[in-house]
Design an enzyme around this catalytic site. Structure first.
Site, short mmCIF file in Angstrom:
data_model
loop_
_atom_site.label_atom_id
_atom_site.label_comp_id
_atom_site.label_asym_id
_atom_site.label_seq_id
_atom_site.Cartn_x
_atom_site.Cartn_y
_atom_site.Cartn_z
N HIS A 81 0.92 -1.24 0.02
CA HIS A 81 -0.08 -0.01 0.05
C HIS A 81 0.97 1.32 -0.04
CE1 HIS A 81 0.98 0.17 4.27
NE2 HIS A 81 0.65 -0.95 4.42
N HIS B 142 4.08 1.25 2.20
CA HIS B 142 5.33 0.60 1.57
C HIS B 142 5.80 1.49 0.47
CE1 HIS B 142 2.75 -2.91 2.88
NE2 HIS B 142 4.05 -3.31 3.67
N GLN C 41 6.45 -15.41 12.49
CA GLN C 41 5.87 -14.04 13.30
C GLN C 41 4.69 -14.02 13.60
OE1 GLN C 41 7.59 -11.30 10.23
NE2 GLN C 41 6.13 -10.12 10.82
N ASP D 270 4.65 0.38 12.79
CA ASP D 270 5.08 -0.68 13.85
C ASP D 270 6.32 -0.15 14.60
OD1 ASP D 270 3.31 -2.72 12.68
OD2 ASP D 270 4.44 -2.35 10.59
N SER E 57 -2.60 -0.01 6.23
CA SER E 57 -1.99 -1.36 6.79
C SER E 57 -2.64 -2.51 5.79
CB SER E 57 -2.84 -1.49 8.22
OG SER E 57 -2.54 -3.06 8.50
O1 PAF Z 1 6.53 -5.41 8.88
C1 PAF Z 1 6.56 -6.22 8.03
O2 PAF Z 1 6.13 -6.41 6.85
C2 PAF Z 1 7.52 -7.39 8.59
O3 PAF Z 1 7.10 -7.67 10.23
C3 PAF Z 1 8.70 -7.69 8.23
C4 PAF Z 1 9.61 -6.47 8.69
C5 PAF Z 1 8.72 -7.62 6.66
C6 PAF Z 1 9.44 -8.90 8.53
O4 PAF Z 1 8.66 -9.91 8.32
#
Ligand code: PAF
Length: 298
Positions: free
Chosen positions: A31, A34, A58, A147, A182
């Site tokens: 989006h 980024h 994660q 984040d 997001s």
């Molecule tokens: O923020 C994110 O998209 C993810 O946590 C990352 C930093 C690419 C790690 O997988």
């Protein structure tokens, strides 16, 4: 723009990039947030490397790994238009082959806030980002303010493990009504989407009190809670007033910069947002000073 899927191909393509390299790590579903990181990387480096990898380690067992949005052709078209030079799109089997058994744990700053509600999340993030930093050999890595704890964990990991790169933090990009961009916003129904900007309104209310002189952390937190309580679709997971550098809770009136942050469920979608105080810190320079970091001296 070159797209590579294997580690030998990445190493060869990385070696062919000349000058300084900026890295943007993503999980795809790109989006405007980024793309702002890609734009900053392009502006400040000779070449831009982007990674797209939905990192399974994660995600908690009850989180949204299987339904996390994936649309590689769309992401690649956006990156091509944004001027990325090299894109790495590994598979989970490539990143975590049989026998993989190493983890990076950033002990203190990973606790509390997101870490308190998502056990194991930051170990998954730190491990994959350490691998991507090693593979990318970048000079600067770009992360979004949304984040905030993630970037503080990554900054600490990069400093502790002597990664020779700067961790740059860019301001949260917002929709016109204030909702932080997001990839998970696409889960919201139209009614939930209308409710979702309440997070930003809560941050703004506390920010205005702070600007008017309020320094009591409990008062700032109550103010955010009161705004959130006014939205029936919002279920608060946590609201926090923390020291902006250490992320430890602040209990007394303090002069040092603060991080206001929260996680709120709207329906089943978990949204997070944050703001630094004083408000002037919510710029690339202020955010990088508080949450990011320069590389260790050579
Ligand atoms: O923020 C994110 O998209 C993810 O946590 C990352 C930093 C690419 C790690 O997988």
């Amino acid at each position: 723009m070159q797209v590579v899927e294997t580690i030998p191909a990445l190493r060869a393509a990385r070696a062919a990039l000349s000058g300084q390299v900026g890295l943007v790590t993503t999980m795809g579903a790109l989006h405007a947030g980024h793309l702002a990181l890609v734009a900053a990387a392009r502006e400040e480096n000779d070449a831009t490397l982007v990674t797209i990898f939905v990192n399974p380690t994660q995600f908690g067992p009850n989180e949204d790994l299987s339904k996390y949005p994936r649309d590689l052709p769309r992401d690649l078209a956006l990156l091509e238009a944004a001027g990325a030079d090299l894109v790495f799109t590994p598979t989970p089997a490539l990143m975590y082959p049989p026998g993989f058994q190493t983890a990076v744990a950033v002990e203190v700053i990973s606790q509390g806030l997101e870490g308190g509600h998502r056990p194991g999340h930051f170990q998954g993030v730190a491990t994959v980002v350490a691998k991507l930093f090693n593979l990318a050999g970048a000079d600067r890595a770009y992360f979004g303010q949304k984040d905030a704890q993630q970037v503080a964990v990554i900054r600490t990991m990069a400093q502790d493990l002597n990664f020779p790169l700067a961790v740059i933090v860019c301001p949260t990009v917002r929709e016109s009504d204030g909702l932080a961009m997001s990839s998970r916003n696409m889960y919201l129904s139209p009614e939930q989407r209308r409710a979702a900007p309440v997070l930003y309104r809560a941050l703004l209310a506390a920010g205005e009190s702070y600007a008017a002189g309020e320094r009591n952390p409990e008062a700032l937190e109550s103010q955010m809670q009161a705004v959130l309580a006014g939205e029936p679709l919002a279920q608060v997971e946590y609201v926090s007033v923390a020291d902006a550098r250490t992320l430890q809770p602040v209990t007394d009136e303090a002069d040092s910069p603060l991080l206001l942050s929260m996680a709120v469920k709207v329906g089943v979608t978990r949204l997070i947002d944050n703001m630094l105080l004083p408000g002037e810190l919510n710029t690339r320079a202020g955010l990088t000073q508080m949450l990011g970091g320069e590389p260790p001296a050579p």
